[in-house]
Design an enzyme around this catalytic site. Structure first.
Site, PDB file in Angstrom:
ATOM      1  N   CYS A  15       0.845  -1.196   0.000  1.00  0.00           N
ATOM      2  CA  CYS A  15       0.000   0.000   0.000  1.00  0.00           C
ATOM      3  C   CYS A  15       0.879   1.244   0.000  1.00  0.00           C
ATOM      4  CB  CYS A  15      -0.949   0.046   1.186  1.00  0.00           C
ATOM      5  SG  CYS A  15      -2.180  -1.255   1.237  1.00  0.00           S
ATOM      6  N   ARG A  43       5.693  -0.391  -4.487  1.00  0.00           N
ATOM      7  CA  ARG A  43       5.242  -1.030  -3.259  1.00  0.00           C
ATOM      8  C   ARG A  43       4.220  -2.123  -3.530  1.00  0.00           C
ATOM      9  NH1 ARG A  43       6.523   1.701   1.424  1.00  0.00           N
ATOM     10  NH2 ARG A  43       4.687   0.931   2.509  1.00  0.00           N
ATOM     11  N   TRP A  47      -3.016  -2.590  -1.668  1.00  0.00           N
ATOM     12  CA  TRP A  47      -2.658  -4.006  -1.777  1.00  0.00           C
ATOM     13  C   TRP A  47      -3.711  -4.763  -0.972  1.00  0.00           C
ATOM     14  CZ3 TRP A  47       1.651  -6.862  -3.711  1.00  0.00           C
ATOM     15  CH2 TRP A  47       1.743  -8.184  -3.249  1.00  0.00           C
ATOM     16  N   ASN A  75      -2.565   2.179   5.481  1.00  0.00           N
ATOM     17  CA  ASN A  75      -1.637   1.091   5.169  1.00  0.00           C
ATOM     18  C   ASN A  75      -1.451   0.289   6.442  1.00  0.00           C
ATOM     19  OD1 ASN A  75       0.443  -0.596   4.301  1.00  0.00           O
ATOM     20  ND2 ASN A  75       2.031   0.921   4.680  1.00  0.00           N
ATOM     21  N   GLY A  76      -1.725  -1.016   6.397  1.00  0.00           N
ATOM     22  CA  GLY A  76      -1.558  -1.860   7.570  1.00  0.00           C
ATOM     23  C   GLY A  76      -2.683  -2.868   7.679  1.00  0.00           C
ATOM     24  N   GLU A 115      19.969 -16.836  -3.300  1.00  0.00           N
ATOM     25  CA  GLU A 115      19.591 -15.534  -3.844  1.00  0.00           C
ATOM     26  C   GLU A 115      19.342 -15.616  -5.350  1.00  0.00           C
ATOM     27  OE1 GLU A 115      18.763 -11.392  -4.066  1.00  0.00           O
ATOM     28  OE2 GLU A 115      18.552 -12.981  -2.580  1.00  0.00           O
ATOM     29  N   LYS A 156      15.764 -14.543  -7.145  1.00  0.00           N
ATOM     30  CA  LYS A 156      15.677 -13.550  -8.215  1.00  0.00           C
ATOM     31  C   LYS A 156      14.945 -14.129  -9.427  1.00  0.00           C
ATOM     32  CE  LYS A 156      17.170 -10.048  -6.384  1.00  0.00           C
ATOM     33  NZ  LYS A 156      16.420 -10.594  -5.263  1.00  0.00           N
ATOM     34  N   GLU A 168      11.020 -14.727  -8.603  1.00  0.00           N
ATOM     35  CA  GLU A 168      10.170 -13.599  -8.280  1.00  0.00           C
ATOM     36  C   GLU A 168       9.885 -12.694  -9.470  1.00  0.00           C
ATOM     37  OE1 GLU A 168      11.724 -11.057  -5.210  1.00  0.00           O
ATOM     38  OE2 GLU A 168      13.745 -11.066  -6.037  1.00  0.00           O
ATOM     39  N   HIS A 219      19.330 -36.854  -2.029  1.00  0.00           N
ATOM     40  CA  HIS A 219      18.397 -37.164  -0.945  1.00  0.00           C
ATOM     41  C   HIS A 219      16.982 -36.772  -1.339  1.00  0.00           C
ATOM     42  CE1 HIS A 219      21.450 -38.270   2.050  1.00  0.00           C
ATOM     43  NE2 HIS A 219      22.206 -37.363   1.429  1.00  0.00           N
ATOM     44  N   LYS A 224       7.441  -4.140  -2.463  1.00  0.00           N
ATOM     45  CA  LYS A 224       8.825  -3.826  -2.126  1.00  0.00           C
ATOM     46  C   LYS A 224       9.081  -3.960  -0.636  1.00  0.00           C
ATOM     47  CE  LYS A 224      13.008  -2.297  -2.834  1.00  0.00           C
ATOM     48  NZ  LYS A 224      13.997  -3.191  -3.457  1.00  0.00           N
TER      49      LYS A 224
END
Length: 622
Positions: free
Chosen positions: A2, A27, A76, A112-113, A495, A499, A502, A518, A617
């Site tokens: 948001c 965001r 969001w 926002n929250g 990492e 990348k 996402e 395994h 973000k």
């Protein structure tokens, strides 16, 4: 998650609000809306689902929404599906439908929250005659403020503080009251809110980039404060309604740092900014061949007394911790444990009182990381924050703070902040090793010199990006990609895999190479891409052997290794070489080809690189 913007002053508000929301698109959002006070004293509300451009079109780029005081929001979805009805701003009146158009409601707000007790509060408000048009927790909060405002016949600040005492959860709120034209009121708990001022105007936003075009003088609003924002001035209040002074911070990085600067995407720009981000961070910590941590508050005595380190972070910052674990343990001989912040906060593990918890967060507002920091402090454990945003909540609340100097990072997928965090922890590892007597001052100086050479080597890797771009076009239709490595290379693989998944939406996983047999090797089939990270010389042959086992089962192989290991081409199909450096610090180099591979794969698939679906973000709610 948001984005909130607000403006009051001499300008037309709508264009300012739309510009601010545009700079907060990173965001993540699914809908957007504006509320602006017009000359007739009414508040005009306009909402739209989808891209911000839809809202801009509905308001003729803001021209059709006149007024000099307003608030805006990109949503969001949390409570309630993405829809025009659930989009913000929300109003206190008993509206129906989309709650758009001129409204006479006493209170209009954006949020926002997440409000945890919204269902309980909603039941209370229903008993008092309120009706609800949306499924959101935000509408509940706006109507709760309205309820206190009318029941107790109090002012906006008192109505806000009563709400803050009653509500459980996280919030950054911006609200307007019909009886107070030209004024915006704000409240904050755990979700970020920044307020900027000039002589004639005032601005508020979830993050600095939304304000930079207009002012560099900002206040970082502290937890459990309310604020009254009028043109050219802001006043802060605690829960008792008493005024509180906050420091005014000047933003030093250039506004152009938040622009694309000729690059097709922010992510590509930020990949190329990594040498400078690392150089700046190193320069802030290394002076005259020695580590200087005076600005962090860390002294040699504090570091010498630390018995073990607990690194806590989320996402890519957690991967930084995984890499740093190998370096810290090997160089400094100190026990290190790395935890996901979302798990650490719920574990009741025993901790030595001489431990130190290191919390890593680009934004300094990550909800789980902040909760982990507070958990550590509640146990009396020393805390060190490694953050990129000056004045952020984690930075303020930690015992010690180490700032990375990556500048603003706009793309959702982190690149330069990751590299700056890793460089900072590498320097800390060298200093801990020296203080603990594990290396001599001369050896420490050599390690620091090696670190200072990384930016130039990073730049050399970027000069060869065309080969990676070519390879990405060949694998852009892959269904599964596996990244493997051992030791530090495994941490780098984590990492690289993140990348890829996402921003390209290709399923990818990272595995410790020794774990393939395994279970995981059963997933290998013809054409599966396996990427091996091969920078640790003592583990090189073992990982190559694991890759060859995959190749025998039909896998297509890519290797990332250092110059000199040219015999790897006998085993793999495609190889990327990186400059040699001390093996402790190679992660800063090896990650760049993996970032570029993910970037170019996403571009080849025609995806929105900077704003991947379902991601934000800064994750400021659980």
């Amino acid at each position: 998650m948001c984005g909130i913007v607000g403006y009051t002053g001499e300008k037309e508000a709508s264009p300012v609000l739309l510009e601010g929301l545009k700079r907060l698109e990173y965001r993540g959002y699914d809908s957007a809306g504006l509320a602006v006070r017009n000359g007739a004293g009414l508040t005009e509300v306009v909402k739209a689902t989808g891209k911000l451009s839809h809202l801009a079109d509905k308001t003729d780029q803001g021209k059709a929404l006149p007024g000099k005081c307003g608030i805006g929001h990109t949503r969001w979805a949390t409570h309630g599906e993405p829809s025009q009805v659930n989009a913000h701003p929300h109003v206190s009146g008993n509206c129906s439908g989309s709650a758009s158009g001129p409204v006479e409601s006493e209170v209009v707000g954006v949020h926002n929250g997440i409000i945890e007790n919204y269902a309980e509060l909603k039941e209370k408000l229903l008993r008092h005659g309120y009706r609800f048009y949306s499924d959101t927790d935000t509408e509940v909060v706006v109507k709760l403020i309205d309820y206190y405002y009318h029941k107790y016949k109090i002012g906006p600040v008192d109505a806000l503080t009563r709400m803050m005492v009653r509500v459980r959860g996280s919030y950054a709120l911006a609200v307007m009251f019909r009886d107070y034209p030209g004024e915006i009121y704000a409240a904050r708990k755990d979700s970020p809110l920044v307020i900027g001022v000039t002589e004639q105007d005032a601005y508020l936003a979830s993050d600095v980039p939304a304000l930079l075009k207009y002012t560099r003088q900002v206040y970082y609003m502290e937890n459990l404060l309310a604020a009254r924002v009028v043109p050219g001035q802001v006043t802060f209040y605690d829960l008792n309604g008493d005024e509180k002074e906050l420091p005014l911070t000047e933003i030093t990085w250039d506004a152009e740092a938040a622009e694309k600067g000729g690059y097709e995407h922010f992510m590509l720009k930020e990949i190329h900014e990594q040498p400078e981000a690392v150089r700046s961070t190193l320069a802030s910590m290394i002076q005259d061949g020695r580590v200087h941590l005076a600005e962090t508050g860390l002294t040699e005595d504090v570091l010498r007394d630390v018995s073990q380190l607990e690194i806590v972070a989320c996402g890519s910052a957690w991967h930084v911790g995984m890499e740093a674990q190998y370096v810290l343990e090997d160089l400094a001989g100190i026990p290190v444990r790395v935890d996901l912040a979302s798990e650490f906060r719920y574990r009741k593990m025993p901790m030595d009182e001489r431990s130190m918890v290191i919390v890593i967060s680009q934004s300094g507002e990550t909800a789980d990381s902040l909760a982990a920091l507070r958990e550590a402090k509640s146990r009396g454990i020393k805390t060190l924050a490694i953050v990129n945003v000056i004045g952020s909540t984690i930075a303020r609340e930690a015992d010690y703070t180490l700032y990375t100097l990556a500048g603003p990072e706009i793309a959702v997928a982190t690149t330069k902040a990751y590299s700056a965090q890793l460089a900072a922890l590498d320097v800390l590892a060298v200093e801990l090793a020296r203080i603990r007597g594990k290396i001599s001052p001369e050896q420490a100086a050599e390690y620091l010199t090696e670190l200072q050479g990384l930016p130039e080597k990073m730049a050399r890797i970027l000069e060869e990006k065309e080969r990676i771009q070519w390879f990405s076009s060949k694998i852009s239709n892959a269904h599964d990609i596996f990244f493997i490595g051992r030791g530090l290379d495994y941490a780098i693989s984590l990492e690289g895999s993140l990348k890829m998944k996402e921003i390209s939406y290709i399923h990818s996983e990272a595995y410790a190479a020794g774990e393939l047999k395994h279970g995981t090797i059963s997933l290998i089939e013809n054409g599966t891409l396996v990427i091996g990270v091969l920078t640790q010389q003592e583990l090189y042959e073992k990982t190559v052997s694991n890759m060859v086992e995959c190749k025998a089962r039909g896998a297509y192989l890519m290797g990332v290794t250092t110059h000199g290991n040219y015999n790897v081409e006998d085993s793999v199909n495609f190889t990327i070489y990186i400059p040699k450096t001390d093996p402790h610090f190679v992660g800063s180099l090896a990650v760049i080809p993996l970032q570029l591979l993910a970037y170019y794969t996403s571009v080849a698939r025609g995806l929105d690189v900077d704003k991947p679906r379902n991601l934000a973000k800064s994750v400021t709610v659980e």
